[in-house]
Design a protein around this motif. Structure first.
Motif, PDB file in Angstrom:
ATOM      1  N   PRO A   8      -6.660 -37.120  40.670  1.00  0.00           N
ATOM      2  CA  PRO A   8      -5.748 -37.787  39.734  1.00  0.00           C
ATOM      3  C   PRO A   8      -4.998 -38.922  40.425  1.00  0.00           C
ATOM      4  O   PRO A   8      -4.814 -38.920  41.643  1.00  0.00           O
ATOM      5  CB  PRO A   8      -4.787 -36.673  39.304  1.00  0.00           C
ATOM      6  CG  PRO A   8      -4.840 -35.693  40.414  1.00  0.00           C
ATOM      7  CD  PRO A   8      -6.205 -35.785  41.021  1.00  0.00           C
ATOM      8  N   ILE A   9      -4.569 -39.906  39.639  1.00  0.00           N
ATOM      9  CA  ILE A   9      -3.826 -41.052  40.167  1.00  0.00           C
ATOM     10  C   ILE A   9      -2.349 -40.835  39.872  1.00  0.00           C
ATOM     11  O   ILE A   9      -1.965 -40.651  38.718  1.00  0.00           O
ATOM     12  CB  ILE A   9      -4.304 -42.362  39.508  1.00  0.00           C
ATOM     13  CG1 ILE A   9      -5.794 -42.577  39.756  1.00  0.00           C
ATOM     14  CG2 ILE A   9      -3.502 -43.547  40.021  1.00  0.00           C
ATOM     15  CD1 ILE A   9      -6.396 -43.692  38.945  1.00  0.00           C
ATOM     16  N   ASN A  10      -1.523 -40.841  40.905  1.00  0.00           N
ATOM     17  CA  ASN A  10      -0.078 -40.726  40.719  1.00  0.00           C
ATOM     18  C   ASN A  10       0.473 -42.058  40.237  1.00  0.00           C
ATOM     19  O   ASN A  10       0.158 -43.107  40.798  1.00  0.00           O
ATOM     20  CB  ASN A  10       0.613 -40.313  42.023  1.00  0.00           C
ATOM     21  CG  ASN A  10       0.223 -38.912  42.438  1.00  0.00           C
ATOM     22  OD1 ASN A  10       0.029 -38.045  41.592  1.00  0.00           O
ATOM     23  ND2 ASN A  10       0.098 -38.695  43.726  1.00  0.00           N
ATOM     24  N   CYS A  48       2.322 -35.908  32.909  1.00  0.00           N
ATOM     25  CA  CYS A  48       3.198 -35.618  34.064  1.00  0.00           C
ATOM     26  C   CYS A  48       3.105 -36.691  35.145  1.00  0.00           C
ATOM     27  O   CYS A  48       2.943 -36.380  36.333  1.00  0.00           O
ATOM     28  CB  CYS A  48       2.893 -34.251  34.654  1.00  0.00           C
ATOM     29  SG  CYS A  48       3.072 -32.902  33.504  1.00  0.00           S
ATOM     30  N   ASN A  49       3.204 -37.961  34.777  1.00  0.00           N
ATOM     31  CA  ASN A  49       3.118 -39.093  35.706  1.00  0.00           C
ATOM     32  C   ASN A  49       1.830 -39.087  36.526  1.00  0.00           C
ATOM     33  O   ASN A  49       1.812 -39.471  37.690  1.00  0.00           O
ATOM     34  CB  ASN A  49       4.333 -39.143  36.629  1.00  0.00           C
ATOM     35  CG  ASN A  49       5.531 -39.696  35.917  1.00  0.00           C
ATOM     36  OD1 ASN A  49       5.412 -40.359  34.898  1.00  0.00           O
ATOM     37  ND2 ASN A  49       6.707 -39.418  36.446  1.00  0.00           N
ATOM     38  N   ARG A  50       0.771 -38.634  35.922  1.00  0.00           N
ATOM     39  CA  ARG A  50      -0.542 -38.650  36.562  1.00  0.00           C
ATOM     40  C   ARG A  50      -1.570 -39.128  35.558  1.00  0.00           C
ATOM     41  O   ARG A  50      -1.521 -38.770  34.384  1.00  0.00           O
ATOM     42  CB  ARG A  50      -0.935 -37.261  37.048  1.00  0.00           C
ATOM     43  CG  ARG A  50      -0.184 -36.832  38.263  1.00  0.00           C
ATOM     44  CD  ARG A  50      -0.695 -35.511  38.711  1.00  0.00           C
ATOM     45  NE  ARG A  50      -0.351 -35.364  40.110  1.00  0.00           N
ATOM     46  CZ  ARG A  50      -0.893 -34.469  40.898  1.00  0.00           C
ATOM     47  NH1 ARG A  50      -1.786 -33.654  40.437  1.00  0.00           N
ATOM     48  NH2 ARG A  50      -0.517 -34.390  42.156  1.00  0.00           N
ATOM     49  N   VAL A  52      -5.542 -39.071  34.710  1.00  0.00           N
ATOM     50  CA  VAL A  52      -6.771 -38.344  35.009  1.00  0.00           C
ATOM     51  C   VAL A  52      -7.908 -39.022  34.251  1.00  0.00           C
ATOM     52  O   VAL A  52      -7.802 -39.270  33.053  1.00  0.00           O
ATOM     53  CB  VAL A  52      -6.660 -36.864  34.594  1.00  0.00           C
ATOM     54  CG1 VAL A  52      -7.944 -36.126  34.890  1.00  0.00           C
ATOM     55  CG2 VAL A  52      -5.479 -36.205  35.298  1.00  0.00           C
ATOM     56  N   ARG A  72     -11.918 -45.197  38.703  1.00  0.00           N
ATOM     57  CA  ARG A  72     -10.748 -44.564  39.313  1.00  0.00           C
ATOM     58  C   ARG A  72     -10.197 -45.439  40.437  1.00  0.00           C
ATOM     59  O   ARG A  72      -8.999 -45.655  40.549  1.00  0.00           O
ATOM     60  CB  ARG A  72     -11.123 -43.184  39.840  1.00  0.00           C
ATOM     61  CG  ARG A  72      -9.922 -42.340  40.216  1.00  0.00           C
ATOM     62  CD  ARG A  72      -9.817 -42.267  41.712  1.00  0.00           C
ATOM     63  NE  ARG A  72      -8.663 -41.476  42.095  1.00  0.00           N
ATOM     64  CZ  ARG A  72      -7.860 -41.808  43.079  1.00  0.00           C
ATOM     65  NH1 ARG A  72      -8.060 -42.913  43.756  1.00  0.00           N
ATOM     66  NH2 ARG A  72      -6.842 -41.071  43.397  1.00  0.00           N
ATOM     67  N   ASN A  76      -6.584 -47.396  40.442  1.00  0.00           N
ATOM     68  CA  ASN A  76      -5.670 -47.101  41.551  1.00  0.00           C
ATOM     69  C   ASN A  76      -5.264 -48.378  42.283  1.00  0.00           C
ATOM     70  O   ASN A  76      -4.097 -48.550  42.647  1.00  0.00           O
ATOM     71  CB  ASN A  76      -6.332 -46.112  42.511  1.00  0.00           C
ATOM     72  CG  ASN A  76      -5.369 -45.577  43.534  1.00  0.00           C
ATOM     73  OD1 ASN A  76      -4.191 -45.379  43.249  1.00  0.00           O
ATOM     74  ND2 ASN A  76      -5.862 -45.336  44.725  1.00  0.00           N
TER      75      ASN A  76
END
Length: 181
Positions: A8-10, A48-50, A52, A72, A76
């Motif tokens: 997942p990307i924060n 949640c601030n991610r 996917v 992805r 990012n």
């Protein structure tokens, strides 16, 4: 096979990400705004601030897996570019080789009979720290590295003389000339 797409990307503070129809991603920050459309079969979700990214259950899963990791990485890099600019240093080696930069053009003196004017594209900043040291920075990683590559191609590195434009810190082989005795 690498599983980059599964990570997942924060999403950092100051950056907002919206998914429209599961196939379009809109990334906003105080600096700029970018939109990216995903190919069919790849979807995205924000929770949640991610962020996917997932692939659907298609017959073309084998063809979608490489694109999954690519999308992805692209998303990012866009998010990281909005937080911190990407920078690359170029070094100019050679007697009389130098560079000058005003706001819109980069002028290179690289041993040709004429000087070379390189137009700086929008969204990219080029600074001449010294006449032989350039710093290229910008939000788009691909654009920054493409411009650095274009400038390096103007005068390629010569391994026998050690002259040319190179990326600072990159190992460049120096060859020895065999002379007849």
């Amino acid at each position: 096979m690498s599983r980059i797409g599964t990570a997942p990307i924060n999403i950092p503070a100051g950056v907002s990400v919206e998914c429209h129809d599961g196939s379009r991603v809109l990334i906003k920050s105080s600096k700029s705004e970018k939109e990216l459309s995903l190919c069919s079969g790849i979807t995205c979700e924000v929770a949640c601030n991610r962020l996917v990214i997932r692939i659907g259950c298609d017959e073309q899963v084998d063809k979608l897996k490489p694109m999954w990791g690519t999308y992805r990485s692209i998303i990012n890099n866009i998010i990281n570019g909005m937080v911190n600019d990407f920078c690359i240093d170029l070094e100019i080696n050679g007697v009389g080789y130098k560079a000058e930069c005003d706001g819109k053009h980069l002028t290179l003196y690289l041993g040709y009979s004429h000087n070379i004017k390189y137009k700086i594209p929008d969204g990219i900043q080029i600074k001449c720290v010294k006449p032989t040291h350039l710093v290229i920075s910008g939000m788009d990683k691909q654009k920054v590295y493409m411009i650095a590559s274009d400038i390096c191609k103007i005068r390629r590195y010569d391994p026998y003389k050690g002259k040319g434009v190179i990326i600072k810190g990159k190992f460049m082989l120096r060859k020895i000339v065999n002379k007849k005795k």
